[in-house]
Design a protein around this motif. Structure first.
Motif, PDB file in Angstrom:
ATOM      1  N   MET A 104       0.833  -1.207   0.000  1.00 34.75           N
ATOM      2  CA  MET A 104       0.000   0.000   0.000  1.00 34.75           C
ATOM      3  C   MET A 104       0.870   1.260   0.000  1.00 34.75           C
ATOM      4  SD  MET A 104      -3.212   1.043   0.067  1.00 34.75           S
ATOM      5  CE  MET A 104      -4.398   0.086   1.029  1.00 34.75           C
ATOM      6  N   GLU A 105       1.965   1.244   0.760  1.00 34.41           N
ATOM      7  CA  GLU A 105       2.834   2.421   0.831  1.00 34.41           C
ATOM      8  C   GLU A 105       3.576   2.648  -0.486  1.00 34.41           C
ATOM      9  OE1 GLU A 105       2.522   4.519   2.981  1.00 34.41           O
ATOM     10  OE2 GLU A 105       2.032   3.632   4.911  1.00 34.41           O
ATOM     11  N   ILE A 106       3.995   1.571  -1.125  1.00 35.54           N
ATOM     12  CA  ILE A 106       4.644   1.697  -2.437  1.00 35.54           C
ATOM     13  C   ILE A 106       3.670   2.305  -3.445  1.00 35.54           C
ATOM     14  CG2 ILE A 106       5.628   0.397  -4.377  1.00 35.54           C
ATOM     15  CD1 ILE A 106       6.562  -1.691  -2.208  1.00 35.54           C
ATOM     16  N   ALA A 107       2.451   1.763  -3.458  1.00 34.89           N
ATOM     17  CA  ALA A 107       1.434   2.244  -4.395  1.00 34.89           C
ATOM     18  C   ALA A 107       1.042   3.689  -4.096  1.00 34.89           C
ATOM     19  CB  ALA A 107       0.208   1.338  -4.342  1.00 34.89           C
ATOM     20  N   LYS A 108       1.064   4.062  -2.820  1.00 36.50           N
ATOM     21  CA  LYS A 108       0.690   5.426  -2.430  1.00 36.50           C
ATOM     22  C   LYS A 108       1.633   6.455  -3.050  1.00 36.50           C
ATOM     23  CE  LYS A 108       1.900   7.137   1.533  1.00 36.50           C
ATOM     24  NZ  LYS A 108       2.086   7.091   2.993  1.00 36.50           N
ATOM     25  N   LEU A 109       2.935   6.199  -3.016  1.00 43.27           N
ATOM     26  CA  LEU A 109       3.888   7.137  -3.604  1.00 43.27           C
ATOM     27  C   LEU A 109       3.719   7.217  -5.114  1.00 43.27           C
ATOM     28  CD1 LEU A 109       7.198   6.468  -1.599  1.00 43.27           C
ATOM     29  CD2 LEU A 109       5.395   8.134  -1.135  1.00 43.27           C
ATOM     30  N   ARG A 134       8.187  15.679  -5.986  1.00 40.36           N
ATOM     31  CA  ARG A 134       9.432  15.277  -5.317  1.00 40.36           C
ATOM     32  C   ARG A 134       9.112  15.097  -3.844  1.00 40.36           C
ATOM     33  NH1 ARG A 134      12.930  19.288  -5.022  1.00 40.36           N
ATOM     34  NH2 ARG A 134      11.217  20.755  -5.070  1.00 40.36           N
ATOM     35  N   THR A 135       9.521  13.973  -3.274  1.00 39.38           N
ATOM     36  CA  THR A 135       9.101  13.707  -1.896  1.00 39.38           C
ATOM     37  C   THR A 135      10.220  13.161  -1.015  1.00 39.38           C
ATOM     38  OG1 THR A 135       7.380  12.668  -0.541  1.00 39.38           O
ATOM     39  CG2 THR A 135       8.277  11.337  -2.328  1.00 39.38           C
ATOM     40  N   HIS A 136      10.159  13.585   0.223  1.00 38.05           N
ATOM     41  CA  HIS A 136      10.924  12.982   1.315  1.00 38.05           C
ATOM     42  C   HIS A 136       9.989  12.004   2.028  1.00 38.05           C
ATOM     43  CE1 HIS A 136      13.628  12.709   4.803  1.00 38.05           C
ATOM     44  NE2 HIS A 136      12.596  12.928   5.569  1.00 38.05           N
ATOM     45  N   CYS A 137      10.527  10.955   2.591  1.00 42.28           N
ATOM     46  CA  CYS A 137       9.711  10.026   3.384  1.00 42.28           C
ATOM     47  C   CYS A 137      10.401   9.749   4.713  1.00 42.28           C
ATOM     48  CB  CYS A 137       9.497   8.700   2.649  1.00 42.28           C
ATOM     49  SG  CYS A 137       8.384   8.825   1.235  1.00 42.28           S
ATOM     50  N   GLN A 138       9.579   9.399   5.692  1.00 40.93           N
ATOM     51  CA  GLN A 138      10.105   8.982   6.992  1.00 40.93           C
ATOM     52  C   GLN A 138       9.371   7.726   7.422  1.00 40.93           C
ATOM     53  OE1 GLN A 138      10.144  11.990  10.061  1.00 40.93           O
ATOM     54  NE2 GLN A 138      10.467  10.535  11.701  1.00 40.93           N
ATOM     55  N   THR A 139      10.116   6.777   7.942  1.00 41.84           N
ATOM     56  CA  THR A 139       9.479   5.567   8.468  1.00 41.84           C
ATOM     57  C   THR A 139       8.593   5.946   9.651  1.00 41.84           C
ATOM     58  OG1 THR A 139      11.381   5.098   9.895  1.00 41.84           O
ATOM     59  CG2 THR A 139      11.390   4.119   7.677  1.00 41.84           C
ATOM     60  N   SER A 140       7.632   5.101   9.947  1.00 40.79           N
ATOM     61  CA  SER A 140       6.590   5.462  10.909  1.00 40.79           C
ATOM     62  C   SER A 140       7.102   5.475  12.341  1.00 40.79           C
ATOM     63  CB  SER A 140       5.428   4.470  10.797  1.00 40.79           C
ATOM     64  OG  SER A 140       4.481   4.718  11.812  1.00 40.79           O
ATOM     65  N   GLY A 141       6.692   6.507  13.084  1.00 44.21           N
ATOM     66  CA  GLY A 141       6.940   6.520  14.528  1.00 44.21           C
ATOM     67  C   GLY A 141       5.890   5.722  15.269  1.00 44.21           C
ATOM     68  N   VAL A 142       4.643   5.774  14.763  1.00 42.86           N
ATOM     69  CA  VAL A 142       3.538   5.078  15.430  1.00 42.86           C
ATOM     70  C   VAL A 142       3.715   3.561  15.382  1.00 42.86           C
ATOM     71  CG1 VAL A 142       1.057   4.595  15.197  1.00 42.86           C
ATOM     72  CG2 VAL A 142       1.865   6.934  15.190  1.00 42.86           C
ATOM     73  N   ALA A 162      10.026  -0.071   1.480  1.00 43.81           N
ATOM     74  CA  ALA A 162       8.801   0.374   0.806  1.00 43.81           C
ATOM     75  C   ALA A 162       8.978   1.780   0.241  1.00 43.81           C
ATOM     76  CB  ALA A 162       7.619   0.326   1.771  1.00 43.81           C
ATOM     77  N   ALA A 163       9.601   2.667   1.031  1.00 42.58           N
ATOM     78  CA  ALA A 163       9.835   4.040   0.566  1.00 42.58           C
ATOM     79  C   ALA A 163      10.723   4.042  -0.672  1.00 42.58           C
ATOM     80  CB  ALA A 163      10.475   4.866   1.679  1.00 42.58           C
ATOM     81  N   MET A 164      11.775   3.235  -0.639  1.00 44.81           N
ATOM     82  CA  MET A 164      12.708   3.175  -1.763  1.00 44.81           C
ATOM     83  C   MET A 164      12.035   2.581  -3.003  1.00 44.81           C
ATOM     84  SD  MET A 164      14.887   1.224  -3.654  1.00 44.81           S
ATOM     85  CE  MET A 164      14.657  -0.293  -2.744  1.00 44.81           C
ATOM     86  N   LEU A 165      11.276   1.500  -2.836  1.00 45.74           N
ATOM     87  CA  LEU A 165      10.605   0.859  -3.972  1.00 45.74           C
ATOM     88  C   LEU A 165       9.501   1.747  -4.540  1.00 45.74           C
ATOM     89  CD1 LEU A 165      10.390  -2.773  -2.539  1.00 45.74           C
ATOM     90  CD2 LEU A 165      11.810  -2.028  -4.453  1.00 45.74           C
ATOM     91  N   GLY A 166       8.949   2.640  -3.693  1.00 41.46           N
ATOM     92  CA  GLY A 166       7.933   3.578  -4.160  1.00 41.46           C
ATOM     93  C   GLY A 166       8.506   4.801  -4.842  1.00 41.46           C
ATOM     94  N   GLY A 167       9.811   5.023  -4.702  1.00 39.95           N
ATOM     95  CA  GLY A 167      10.461   6.104  -5.434  1.00 39.95           C
ATOM     96  C   GLY A 167      10.695   7.385  -4.661  1.00 39.95           C
ATOM     97  N   THR A 168      10.942   7.280  -3.360  1.00 40.94           N
ATOM     98  CA  THR A 168      11.225   8.505  -2.595  1.00 40.94           C
ATOM     99  C   THR A 168      12.542   9.136  -3.039  1.00 40.94           C
ATOM    100  OG1 THR A 168      11.294   9.443  -0.364  1.00 40.94           O
ATOM    101  CG2 THR A 168      12.483   7.382  -0.680  1.00 40.94           C
TER     102      THR A 168
END
Length: 538
Positions: A104-109, A134-142, A162-168
C-alpha cells in the motif's frame, strides 16, 4: 538551498503547532513563496506533509488525498498573490509517512505522482518540472513499540524498503528506541546504517520503479488514485482545503480512523508483534538517552540573554516595529523577519511582533464518539467496565470526570484523543484540555471542572518536569485527592521517579485501553472481580 516544512494546513488538521489564525498563516506561506522564488531559487519553499496525518491515524487514502489537496491550496494562494505558477511550483516538495502496509505504501507514492501531475495540469502549470512530485519520506513513529523494541529495527527496515521501492527522493529512518525516548548514538547509527545497507549492498536502488508492471501494484495504485480523487473532489466542491480544515471534517475523519485502528489492535484483530501477540514473558531494560530538561532550558535562557545583551537594541526594536507594521499592511513578512534576525531579534520576539496584529488562534479538542466503543459491541469486558462507570456514577451522584491534559510544547495529540474517545464511550465525562498548557493552567482547569482524575499525556520528554509540577499545584490547592495518571512516551526507568512524585498510574505506548480503564476504575474505588481483571489482561 534547503527545505522548510511550514505546512500550516496540516498543522491545523493534525500536528497542532500553529500560532496565528488560518488566513494570516496562509499569507505567510505566500510571502515565503515570493521571497524564496526571487532570492533563493534552490530552496524548497514548503514541504507539504502527509506524514503527520498518518501518524495521527489517517488511512493511506486519507493521507494521500489531503496532502495533494493541501498542495493545491498552497498553489492557488501563491497564484492569487500574483506569482507565476511555474516560477515557484517546481520548488514545492512533499513529505509522506511510510508505515507497515508494505505494498500500500509503495502504491501510495506512485499514486501521489499521478495525482500531482493531474492537479498541476488542471491549475495551469506549463513547465513539466512544476508537475513533478518530489518527496521525502520517513518511516513510521507510530509503528514503533516500547515492548520488545529490537523488533523496531525490522519494522524500520521494511518501511525503508517500501519508501525506496515507491520512489522517494530522500529518506529518514527512525531509531529502535523512539517509542521510549530520544535516540541514543547507538540506535541512531543502526537507523542510519539501515539506509546505507539498502543503498550499498542490495542493488535495489539501481532500478527506477522496480515494481512497475506488477498487476497487483498497478491495480493498487489505480485504486488509490481513484479513491483519493473522490476526496479531493469533495474538498474542491466545498471551496478548497482551507475551508475544509476550518469546517473540521478532515480532522474528524482522521480521528475516527485512529480510534477504529486502536480498537482493532486492542481486540487483537490487527497483530502487533510483542505487544498483543508473541509477547515476551519479561522485558529486558535497554539503555536510553536521558535529557536534563531543566539544564537545557537554563542553558537556552543564558544564550538568549547573551544575545540580547550584545545587540543594538534600538536597531532591533526598529526592525520588530517594521515587521508589525508590515503585518498590518502588505509587505513581504519573510523579508521583514530576515531583517529582524539580522538585528538579532529572537524567534519569540519575531513571532510576537506578528501576533500583535494577527492574534493567537486557539481551538478546543472535540473527541470523536462511538468509534472505539462501537467496536466492542456486546463484549463482556467492555460491558463490565460500563457497569463499573455506572456504579461510580450512582455513588457520586454524577459521572466520573477525567481531564486529559497536554502540557508543554508537544502538539502530537493522537494518544490524548484516543484516551478521550475511549473513556467518553465508557460513560466518563471527559474534559479535553487545550494543547500547550502549563502545569498551572492544567491544574486550574482540573479544579474548575472538579475532575476525579487527570490523565497527563506526554510525548516530548517533559514528563519528569511537567507532571510533578501539576501534582504540586493540585496539592497547594488542597486537592491531592485528584488522581494523576500519566501516559505516552515514558521510559520504564522513569516510572519510579513519577510514582515517588505522586503519579498513581502509568501507561506506556501500546497500552490496551480496556486494561487502562480497568486500572482507572480501581483508582476511583471500583474493584472488578479478579476473574474480570484477568480476562481483561488476556
Amino acid at each position: 538551498d534547503g527545505t522548510i516544512q511550514n505546512d500550516i494546513l496540516k498543522e491545523f488538521m493534525v500536528r497542532n503547532t500553529y500560532i496565528y489564525p488560518p488566513e494570516p498563516s496562509m499569507r505567510i506561506i505566500s510571502d515565503i513563496f515570493a521571497f524564496t522564488s526571487a532570492n533563493m531559487p534552490k530552496f524548497n519553499s514548503i514541504s507539504i506533509s502527509g506524514y503527520h496525518m498518518q501518524e495521527a491515524g489517517a488511512t493511506q487514502v486519507q493521507e494521500l488525498a489531503f496532502t495533494i489537496a493541501d498542495g493545491m491550496e498552497y498553489v492557488k494562494y501563491g497564484v492569487a498573490s500574483g506569482l507565476d505558477i511555474d516560477k515557484f511550483a517546481g520548488r514545492l516538495s512533499f513529505f509522506f509517512a511510510i508505515g507497515m502496509n508494505f505494498f500500500m505504501e509503495i502504491a501510495k507514492l506512485r499514486a501521489a505522482r499521478v495525482l500531482w501531475h493531474r492537479v498541476m495540469t488542471k491549475l495551469g502549470a506549463k513547465d513539466e518540472r512544476s508537475k513533478m512530485l518530489r518527496t521525502h519520506c520517513q518511516t513510521s513513529g507510530v509503528s514503533l513499540t516500547e515492548q520488545d523494541p529490537y523488533n523496531n529495527v525490522i519494522r524500520t527496515t521494511i518501511e525503508a524498503m517500501a519508501a525506496m521501492l515507491g520512489g522517494t527522493q530522500s529518506l529518514h529512518t527512525n531509531a529502535l528506541d523512539e517509542a521510549i525516548a530520544l535516540p541514543t548514538d547507538f540506535s541512531a547509527r543502526i537507523a542510519r546504517n539501515t539506509q546505507i545497507v539498502i543503498q550499498e549492498e542490495t542493488g535495489m536502488t539501481k532500478v527506477v520503479d522496480p515494481l512497475g508492471g506488477s498487476y497487483y501494484i498497478e491495480s493498487l495504485t489505480q485504486q488509490l488514485v481513484d479513491r483519493a480523487w473522490e476526496i479531493i473532489e469533495k474538498v474542491e466542491a466545498e471551496g478548497g482545503m482551507a475551508k475544509a480544515v476550518a469546517a473540521g471534517w478532515p480532522k474528524a475523519m482522521i480521528e475516527e480512523a485512529a480510534a477504529a485502528k486502536a480498537a482493532r489492535i486492542d481486540r487483537v484483530e490487527e497483530v502487533i508483534v510483542g505487544v498483543n501477540k508473541y509477547k515476551l514473558a519479561e522485558e529486558e531494560p535497554i539503555d536510553i538517552l536521558d535529557v536534563d530538561n531543566v539544564a537545557v532550558r537554563e542553558a537556552q535562557i543564558r544564550r538568549i540573554q547573551k544575545v540580547k545583551a550584545g545587540r543594538d537594541e534600538a536597531k532591533c526594536q526598529a526592525a520588530l516595529a517594521a515587521l508589525t507594521e508590515g503585518a498590518r499592511g502588505k509587505e513581504n513578512l519573510l523579508a521583514l523577519a530576515v531583517e529582524c534576525a539580522r538585528a538579532r531579534a529572537t524567534l519569540g520576539e519575531i513571532s510576537s511582533a506578528m501576533e500583535a496584529v494577527f492574534g493567537r488562534f486557539d481551538t478546543m479538542p472535540k473527541p470523536v464518539k462511538g468509534i472505539y466503543g462501537g467496536a466492542y459491541g456486546d463484549d463482556a469486558r467492555w460491558s463490565a467496565l460500563i457497569d463499573g462507570v455506572d456504579a461510580i456514577s450512582r455513588r457520586k451522584g454524577r459521572k466520573p470526570r477525567m481531564l486529559v491534559a497536554k502540557m508543554g510544547q508537544d502538539g502530537h495529540d493522537r494518544g490524548a484523543n484516543l484516551v478521550s474517545s475511549a473513556f467518553g464511550d465508557l460513560g466518563f465525562e471527559v474534559v479535553a484540555g487545550p494543547l500547550f498548557q502549563t502545569p498551572k493552567e492544567a491544574a486550574d482547569l482540573a479544579l474548575k471542572a472538579d475532575v476525579d482524575v487527570v490523565g497527563a499525556s506526554s510525548l516530548a520528554a517533559g514528563h519528569k518536569t511537567l507532571i510533578p509540577e501539576l501534582i504540586q499545584h493540585l496539592k497547594d490547592a488542597g486537592r491531592s485527592d485528584i488522581k494523576v495518571i500519566a501516559g505516552g512516551v515514558i521510559p520504564a526507568q522513569d516510572y519510579q521517579f513519577l510514582r515517588d512524585a505522586g503519579v498513581q498510574g502509568i501507561f506506556g505506548p501500546g497500552t490496551n485501553l480496556v486494561n487502562a480503564a480497568t486500572e482507572v476504575l480501581r483508582l476511583l474505588g471500583h474493584n472488578q472481580p479478579p476473574e474480570d481483571v484477568e480476562e481483561a489482561a488476556e
